[in-house]
Motif scaffolding. Structure first.
Motif, PDB file in Angstrom:
ATOM      1  N   VAL A 230       0.861  -1.178   0.000  1.00 62.62           N
ATOM      2  CA  VAL A 230       0.000   0.000   0.000  1.00 62.62           C
ATOM      3  C   VAL A 230       0.899   1.230   0.000  1.00 62.62           C
ATOM      4  N   SER A 231       0.586   2.200  -0.863  1.00 61.40           N
ATOM      5  CA  SER A 231       1.389   3.422  -0.934  1.00 61.40           C
ATOM      6  C   SER A 231       0.491   4.650  -0.851  1.00 61.40           C
ATOM      7  N   ASN A 232       1.014   5.691  -0.196  1.00 65.41           N
ATOM      8  CA  ASN A 232       0.370   6.998  -0.119  1.00 65.41           C
ATOM      9  C   ASN A 232       1.384   8.041  -0.578  1.00 65.41           C
ATOM     10  N   THR A 233       1.002   8.827  -1.582  1.00 72.30           N
ATOM     11  CA  THR A 233       1.942   9.785  -2.169  1.00 72.30           C
ATOM     12  C   THR A 233       1.288  11.151  -2.275  1.00 72.30           C
ATOM     13  N   LEU A 234       2.039  12.175  -1.904  1.00 72.53           N
ATOM     14  CA  LEU A 234       1.603  13.554  -2.061  1.00 72.53           C
ATOM     15  C   LEU A 234       2.564  14.256  -3.008  1.00 72.53           C
ATOM     16  N   PHE A 235       2.060  14.646  -4.180  1.00 77.06           N
ATOM     17  CA  PHE A 235       2.869  15.316  -5.194  1.00 77.06           C
ATOM     18  C   PHE A 235       2.559  16.808  -5.229  1.00 77.06           C
ATOM     19  N   VAL A 236       3.590  17.608  -5.379  1.00 70.92           N
ATOM     20  CA  VAL A 236       3.463  18.990  -5.810  1.00 70.92           C
ATOM     21  C   VAL A 236       3.815  19.019  -7.291  1.00 70.92           C
ATOM     22  N   PHE A 237       2.975  19.624  -8.126  1.00 68.45           N
ATOM     23  CA  PHE A 237       3.274  19.607  -9.562  1.00 68.45           C
ATOM     24  C   PHE A 237       3.270  21.017 -10.154  1.00 68.45           C
ATOM     25  N   TYR A 238       3.997  21.133 -11.245  1.00 67.50           N
ATOM     26  CA  TYR A 238       4.081  22.393 -11.992  1.00 67.50           C
ATOM     27  C   TYR A 238       4.058  22.068 -13.473  1.00 67.50           C
ATOM     28  N   THR A 239       3.239  22.777 -14.238  1.00 69.41           N
ATOM     29  CA  THR A 239       3.142  22.600 -15.688  1.00 69.41           C
ATOM     30  C   THR A 239       3.316  23.946 -16.372  1.00 69.41           C
ATOM     31  N   HIS A 240       4.148  23.939 -17.402  1.00 74.19           N
ATOM     32  CA  HIS A 240       4.330  25.148 -18.218  1.00 74.19           C
ATOM     33  C   HIS A 240       3.961  24.827 -19.662  1.00 74.19           C
ATOM     34  N   TYR A 241       3.046  25.619 -20.217  1.00 78.33           N
ATOM     35  CA  TYR A 241       2.659  25.487 -21.619  1.00 78.33           C
ATOM     36  C   TYR A 241       3.445  26.509 -22.441  1.00 78.33           C
ATOM     37  N   PHE A 242       4.408  26.017 -23.212  1.00 75.38           N
ATOM     38  CA  PHE A 242       5.128  26.906 -24.119  1.00 75.38           C
ATOM     39  C   PHE A 242       4.205  27.346 -25.252  1.00 75.38           C
ATOM     40  N   THR A 243       3.404  26.405 -25.745  1.00 74.97           N
ATOM     41  CA  THR A 243       2.280  26.660 -26.641  1.00 74.97           C
ATOM     42  C   THR A 243       1.154  25.733 -26.209  1.00 74.97           C
ATOM     43  N   LYS A 244       0.005  25.813 -26.870  1.00 73.88           N
ATOM     44  CA  LYS A 244      -1.113  24.955 -26.505  1.00 73.88           C
ATOM     45  C   LYS A 244      -0.776  23.477 -26.696  1.00 73.88           C
ATOM     46  N   SER A 245       0.137  23.174 -27.620  1.00 69.23           N
ATOM     47  CA  SER A 245       0.479  21.785 -27.924  1.00 69.23           C
ATOM     48  C   SER A 245       1.897  21.410 -27.495  1.00 69.23           C
ATOM     49  N   PHE A 246       2.530  22.238 -26.661  1.00 69.69           N
ATOM     50  CA  PHE A 246       3.889  21.956 -26.193  1.00 69.69           C
ATOM     51  C   PHE A 246       3.944  22.289 -24.709  1.00 69.69           C
ATOM     52  N   SER A 247       4.069  21.236 -23.875  1.00 71.76           N
ATOM     53  CA  SER A 247       4.021  21.446 -22.433  1.00 71.76           C
ATOM     54  C   SER A 247       5.098  20.634 -21.733  1.00 71.76           C
ATOM     55  N   PHE A 248       5.465  21.118 -20.542  1.00 74.66           N
ATOM     56  CA  PHE A 248       6.427  20.437 -19.681  1.00 74.66           C
ATOM     57  C   PHE A 248       5.841  20.368 -18.283  1.00 74.66           C
ATOM     58  N   SER A 249       5.930  19.188 -17.649  1.00 74.56           N
ATOM     59  CA  SER A 249       5.386  19.006 -16.304  1.00 74.56           C
ATOM     60  C   SER A 249       6.401  18.293 -15.426  1.00 74.56           C
ATOM     61  N   PRO A 254       6.746  13.344  -1.146  1.00 70.83           N
ATOM     62  CA  PRO A 254       7.057  12.162  -0.326  1.00 70.83           C
ATOM     63  C   PRO A 254       6.097  11.010  -0.631  1.00 70.83           C
ATOM     64  N   GLU A 255       6.599   9.796  -0.498  1.00 71.19           N
ATOM     65  CA  GLU A 255       5.789   8.591  -0.685  1.00 71.19           C
ATOM     66  C   GLU A 255       5.996   7.672   0.514  1.00 71.19           C
ATOM     67  N   GLN A 256       4.911   7.276   1.139  1.00 69.61           N
ATOM     68  CA  GLN A 256       4.950   6.338   2.251  1.00 69.61           C
ATOM     69  C   GLN A 256       4.355   5.020   1.788  1.00 69.61           C
ATOM     70  N   TYR A 257       5.059   3.920   2.010  1.00 70.35           N
ATOM     71  CA  TYR A 257       4.553   2.629   1.557  1.00 70.35           C
ATOM     72  C   TYR A 257       4.740   1.585   2.639  1.00 70.35           C
ATOM     73  N   THR A 258       3.819   0.621   2.635  1.00 70.00           N
ATOM     74  CA  THR A 258       3.838  -0.494   3.578  1.00 70.00           C
ATOM     75  C   THR A 258       3.712  -1.784   2.794  1.00 70.00           C
ATOM     76  N   SER A 259       4.599  -2.746   3.029  1.00 70.89           N
ATOM     77  CA  SER A 259       4.574  -4.029   2.312  1.00 70.89           C
ATOM     78  C   SER A 259       4.529  -5.169   3.309  1.00 70.89           C
ATOM     79  N   TRP A 260       3.878  -6.263   2.924  1.00 77.87           N
ATOM     80  CA  TRP A 260       3.809  -7.429   3.789  1.00 77.87           C
ATOM     81  C   TRP A 260       3.455  -8.671   3.000  1.00 77.87           C
ATOM     82  N   ARG A 261       3.664  -9.813   3.633  1.00 80.64           N
ATOM     83  CA  ARG A 261       3.291 -11.121   3.107  1.00 80.64           C
ATOM     84  C   ARG A 261       2.508 -11.837   4.209  1.00 80.64           C
ATOM     85  N   PRO A 262       1.801 -12.907   3.892  1.00 75.92           N
ATOM     86  CA  PRO A 262       1.084 -13.623   4.956  1.00 75.92           C
ATOM     87  C   PRO A 262       2.000 -14.100   6.073  1.00 75.92           C
TER      88      PRO A 262
END
Length: 407
Positions: A230-249, A254-262
């Motif tokens: 199980v993972s919980n992630t909180l992202f901060v994101f930024y997107t820049h549109y150089f044009t309507k059809s050209f973008s960078f993101s 941080p990501e917190q994860y918990t793993s287990w087996r029986p």
């Protein structure tokens, strides 16, 4: 407001020229012949090569109205192997998307993708291609033993609402699974599943800049080796549109994860998560690239992994009748826990693939494409451990029709 790529639930388009049209109905028949020098996962002391033949009726539909839009690309038929007849079977490759504007500022998005004995290296219809994913997330599409009999599906439902001139919120839920046949499990492969949900806030800082937050919850499971993450992630994101059809993101958080087996106690950890993508679409040229550093599951492998993944897709249209495409993918998976690696019989590995193709339209109804693909896989499982390299050359012929809708 535009919906920035990190939260749009869309793929970057890679089709060029007239292929990027809307409101149409297409149908046809695709025949593909190929030669593979190593059927990864199908080995008997040495690499096994074979010729393959597929016969695929196809249909594509795109319809747009002011309030809603739907698109479907579906191919289904038979995939036949000249010598390895145990791999013969039905082949499906389908993508469906639906959008409904609940109001002027709210939209509902539904999508589903199905692959049966069809994968990123050998898709049923090479005339229909898709770009890299734009959305944040931990799931990945690494293919282990891509020629083994398998069934995969991804489903997503999302809703976005612009509640102010420069502010938007939204949420989504998703489910995915990858299922191999019983024979394939003997090579050390596992069935996997993933489910999750996310929520985001997006703020338009200017006409070309967007900033926001997105939270994601995901759960990965595998069997017959039972593993859970199980993972919980909180992202901060930024997107820049150089044009309507050209973008960078770019996304980071941080990501917190918990793993287990029986038979193994739960282990919880924190790790950084980073993703980025670029999309550039022109009338004759499309280019997409993405990178992700996250904790994820992998179809075919038990457990969860710290993954590095990179993807590049491009297409250039030389003229109305000629175009060429290139793609490259890299993934490195490292087990997040030494004990889980011992139970799952693998500590991870890497996949590197690349391909090129040239497409030519002979007439209004007939088109051909020729291509080459190479795969390198290094995993400590019987399916691919002895002979990790595979090369595939193919030739496809498409005969079809095109009908405009609403004209």
């Amino acid at each position: 407001m535009m919906t920035p790529p990190p939260v749009s639930q869309d793929n970057y388009p890679v089709m060029v020229g007239e292929e990027s049209r809307s409101n149409y109905l297409d149908g046809g028949f695709v025949f593909t012949a190929s030669y593979v020098d190593n059927l990864l996962g199908i080995q008997n002391g040495k690499p096994i090569g074979d010729e393959t033949y597929s016969f695929m009726p196809t249909i594509s539909l795109d319809r747009q109205t002011p309030r809603q839009g739907e698109s479907v690309d579906y191919t289904a038929g038979f995939n036949l192997y000249h010598n390895s007849s145990q791999l013969n079977g039905v082949n499906q490759d389908g993508i469906a998307d639906y959008r409904l504007h609940l109001s002027k500022y709210a939209v509902l998005v539904l999508s589903d993708t199905i692959l049966q004995n069809s994968n990123l290296y050998s898709q049923a219809n090479p005339f229909v291609t898709g770009g890299g994913s734009t959305s944040a997330g931990s799931s990945n599409s690494v293919q282990i033993a891509p020629y083994a009999n398998q069934l995969e599906n991804w489903s997503t439902a999302a809703i976005n609402y612009q509640y102010a001139r420069n502010a938007m919120v939204g949420g989504s839920g998703s489910y995915a699974f990858s299922h191999y046949s019983n024979a394939s499990k003997q090579a050390g492969l596992n069935n996997t599943g993933a489910a999750g949900f996310s929520a985001f806030y997006s703020r338009r800082m200017s006409s070309s800049q967007y900033f926001g937050l997105t939270y994601q919850f995901e759960k990965f499971v595998s069997h017959p080796i039972d593993t859970y993450t199980v993972s919980n992630t909180l992202f901060v994101f930024y997107t820049h549109y150089f044009t309507k059809s050209f973008s960078f993101s770019i996304l980071a958080g941080p990501e917190q994860y918990t793993s287990w087996r029986p038979d193994v106690a739960k282990l919880a950890h924190w790790a950084p998560a980073v993703q980025g993508s670029v999309g550039w679409q022109k009338l004759r040229t499309n280019l997409t690239a993405s990178y992700a550093y996250t904790v994820s599951g992998a179809p075919g492998l038990a457990g969860a992994y710290q993954s590095n993944m990179a993807d590049l897709d491009g297409r250039l249209m030389f003229s109305r009748r000629w175009s060429a495409g290139v793609d490259a993918k890299y993934s490195y998976l490292n087990s997040i826990d030494a004990k889980s690696a011992q139970i799952a019989f693998t500590s991870g590995g890497r996949t590197i693939s690349a391909g090129v193709d040239v497409q030519h339209t002979l007439t209004q109804r007939i088109a051909v494409v020729a291509g080459y693909q190479r795969i390198h896989e290094a995993y400590d499982i019987p399916a691919v451990s002895s002979f990790p390299d595979s090369n595939r050359a193919y030739f496809s012929l498409n005969y079809g029709f095109h009908r405009p809708l609403g004209r």
